[in-house]
Design a protein around this motif. Structure first.
Motif, short mmCIF file in Angstrom:
data_model
loop_
_atom_site.label_atom_id
_atom_site.label_comp_id
_atom_site.label_asym_id
_atom_site.label_seq_id
_atom_site.Cartn_x
_atom_site.Cartn_y
_atom_site.Cartn_z
N GLN A 106 52.90 -58.54 54.72
CA GLN A 106 52.04 -57.61 53.99
C GLN A 106 50.62 -57.65 54.56
OE1 GLN A 106 53.25 -55.62 51.36
NE2 GLN A 106 51.32 -54.58 51.80
N TRP A 109 50.52 -56.09 58.00
CA TRP A 109 50.56 -54.63 57.91
C TRP A 109 49.18 -54.09 57.53
CZ3 TRP A 109 52.94 -50.74 59.67
CH2 TRP A 109 52.97 -49.50 59.02
N ASP A 110 48.54 -54.75 56.55
CA ASP A 110 47.21 -54.32 56.12
C ASP A 110 46.19 -54.44 57.26
OD1 ASP A 110 48.20 -53.73 53.66
OD2 ASP A 110 47.49 -55.57 52.69
N SER A 111 46.26 -55.58 57.99
CA SER A 111 45.30 -55.75 59.08
C SER A 111 45.56 -54.74 60.19
CB SER A 111 45.31 -57.16 59.66
OG SER A 111 46.25 -57.95 59.06
N LEU A 112 46.83 -54.41 60.37
CA LEU A 112 47.17 -53.43 61.40
C LEU A 112 46.57 -52.07 61.05
CD1 LEU A 112 48.91 -53.74 63.96
CD2 LEU A 112 50.78 -52.65 62.74
N LYS A 113 46.62 -51.74 59.75
CA LYS A 113 46.07 -50.45 59.30
C LYS A 113 44.55 -50.42 59.48
CE LYS A 113 48.30 -50.16 55.26
NZ LYS A 113 48.89 -49.70 54.01
N HIS A 114 43.93 -51.59 59.41
CA HIS A 114 42.48 -51.66 59.60
C HIS A 114 42.11 -51.95 61.05
CE1 HIS A 114 42.75 -52.38 55.17
NE2 HIS A 114 41.77 -51.51 55.21
N GLY A 115 43.11 -51.89 61.91
CA GLY A 115 42.84 -52.04 63.34
C GLY A 115 42.56 -53.46 63.78
N GLN A 116 42.86 -54.44 62.92
CA GLN A 116 42.60 -55.84 63.31
C GLN A 116 43.84 -56.43 63.95
OE1 GLN A 116 41.79 -56.60 59.20
NE2 GLN A 116 39.67 -57.14 59.59
#
Lengths: 239, 321
Positions: A106, A109-116
């Motif tokens: 989770q 996925w969240d960090s991926l959405k924020h480009g991290q």
């Protein structure tokens, strides 16, 4: 099988082999997983089952071809079946790495959405010691990974140009490792389940029959075409 | 011809009023799928309260609030009643929910035998009514590395043990579960049935040890071990024997079914211990609650160390597993 049908049947086999994957994907999309108590366990078993089943189906090709000359073009399906087995085995491995290791999917996925993207790596570093621990201590994980590494080697060397590069004899020797992979797959399953649980029995019987078919064929072939030197050597003994 | 008619509540429901399992599933599936799409399926309690009362023959149970409860998110009842290990009703985890309807929970008696003042046989309804039934929300950790949070209903086993009046020589109590091939045709032959488990007397007397008759404010579903079971939240789930027909008091450590099947893996104590994984790691568990199961670290004694660690002081728990 008429040769002109082969491309159509190939398309059908592609669809059949991908169907389980899309069924599972659809269950995820529609929220059917929300109803299941332990979807992680069911996805693991699903991908593992299909990897082993497709590997067994790929091993059916050769004995089936030997039944009748008209079945000889079944060989054109063997590679794709093996590659699909590798596909499901890789998904199976991925489920272990991403869902069983404690990897925080989770947060990833969240960090991926924020480009991290770097966060994905740092998250992985937190679970890595546990994975190493599994690899050093857990024999069912070792034998499963061993089977996957074999399938990887066979998948990489499966294109025609690799066959030409290796030469037919070497290529065949290497690809006989598929038997080792299938046996390792069954052992992996037996070592996973509790004492007294017989779930891997059907797969094991199927594999045993497929291996026996090959041994039977080899013996039959030797009887039919005795090696000339061997028969000569036998004559003096008779006399 | 004699037609026996019983007055116990469980058998008086006309079969026409019982929701067939398939209908129960499809009803909950449609509803939950719809809610999931609508994005309102957030709380497990909401999901639990929407379920029909009569599923799996569960009956409302009068309870009082009990101690030791955790406030963690509870596992929805649909998951706790459809994902079970009850090998007598089949090995795959969806099988007990499908097969356990064959279990007859009335009439039911519980035998008290061995080193007690007076061996006796007790009617299940007398047992349930002996003390107020408390609702206790416990963590439940399966040795297969998944866990649930379940509101059990029962009272401390110690209350019943005091009633049994064990002799001072009794050092252990064994639990024997029902085994009836007719009701349990799916039971695999490879185990030494009936299911048998046991505890040291101080473990059995510990207030956490729950003699359990219900869950979620209802009588136990058959697949959860109706009509009476033990719940031991600090031990691997298999220690919590289901559908008990006998309590046997003894001075010798009782042999246990899983220990007989694989002694290297399943010991007598079977305390939750993240450091002792045999075939696979026990350091984490998949928590099954209302969301997608997530991995959490497993705690020593399943987080009940404050209550139970003193029972094992001075013992090497890697040896006494």
């Amino acid at each position: 099988m008429p040769n002109r049908l082969v491309p159509y049947i190939k398309a059908l086999v592609h669809l059949l082999c991908l169907a389980p994957f899309f069924v599972e994907l659809n269950r995820f999309r529609t929220g059917a997983f929300d109803l299941e108590a332990d979807p992680v366990a069911s996805i693991t078993h699903f991908t593992g089952d299909w990897a082993l089943w497709l590997l067994l189906v790929s091993l059916v090709v050769t004995p089936l071809r030997r039944l009748h000359p008209s079945l000889s073009n079944l060989i054109r399906f063997r590679r794709m079946l093996g590659l699909y087995a590798f596909f499901y085995a890789s998904l199976h491995l991925l489920v272990y790495v991403l869902l069983f290791s404690g990897y925080d999917i989770q947060m990833a996925w969240d960090s991926l959405k924020h480009g991290q993207v770097a966060k994905l790596w740092s998250l992985w570093l937190t679970v890595w010691p546990g994975v190493v621990d599994d690899l050093t201590k857990r024999r069912f994980i070792q034998v499963g990974l061993f089977a996957w590494v074999i399938l990887l080697a066979l998948a990489v060397t499966s294109p025609n140009f690799m066959l030409r590069k290796l030469g037919g004899k070497n290529w065949q020797r290497l690809h006989r490792l598929v038997y080792v992979a299938a046996i390792a797959g069954c052992i992996h399953y037996w070592w996973l389940v509790k004492v007294g649980v017989k779930a891997p029995m059907k797969d094991t019987i199927a594999l045993t029959l497929l291996l026996l078919a090959r041994i039977g064929w080899t013996i039959l072939k030797q009887r039919r075409e005795p090696i000339p030197n061997a028969s000569k050597a036998a004559q003096p003994a008779e006399a | 011809m004699l037609i026996r008619k019983t007055h116990l509540s469980g058998e008086n429901i006309p079969s026409s009023q019982i929701t067939p399992l398939e209908a129960f599933h499809s009803a909950t599936t449609d509803r939950r799928a719809f809610l999931a799409r609508a994005g309102v399926l957030a709380a497990g309690s909401a999901a639990a309260s929407m379920l029909p009362r009569r599923a799996f023959g569960m009956e409302p149970l009068k309870t009082v609030s009990g101690q030791f409860s955790t406030t963690e998110a509870q596992t929805p009842i649909v998951r706790a009643t459809t994902y079970n290990n009850f090998y007598e009703f089949g090995v795959p985890k969806d099988q007990p929910a499908k097969n356990a309807h064959t279990l007859k929970t009335r009439p039911w008696t519980v035998q008290v035998t061995g080193m007690v003042k007076k061996p006796q046989t007790i009617n299940i309804d007398d047992l349930i009514n002996y003390r107020p039934v408390e609702s206790r929300v416990y963590r439940h950790r399966c040795v297969e590395a998944w866990s649930m949070v379940i509101p059990w209903d029962g009272y401390s086993l110690s209350e019943f043990i005091n009633f049994c009046e064990p002799l001072p020589s009794a050092k252990y109590v064994a639990f024997i579960s029902l085994y009836d091939r007719k009701q349990m045709p799916e039971a695999p032959d490879d185990y030494n049935w009936p299911y048998h488990e046991g505890l040291r007397m101080d473990e059995a007397m510990h207030p956490l040890t729950l003699l359990t008759f219900g869950a979620y404010g209802q009588t136990l579903a058959n697949q959860n071990g109706a009509p009476a079971r033990i719940v031991l939240p600090w031990k691997w789930g298999y220690k919590s024997a289901k559908s008990i027909v006998k309590f046997h008091f003894t001075d010798k450590q009782p042999s246990t079914l899983w220990n007989e099947a694989n002694s290297n893996e399943y010991g007598f104590y079977s305390n939750v211990n993240p450091k002792r994984g045999v075939r696979y790691s026990q350091e984490r568990e998949r928590r099954i609650d209302s969301g997608f199961p997530h991995e959490i670290p497993t705690q020593m004694f399943n987080g009940y160390g404050d209550q139970v660690a003193s029972l094992y002081s001075g013992m090497d728990l890697m040896k006494n597993y």
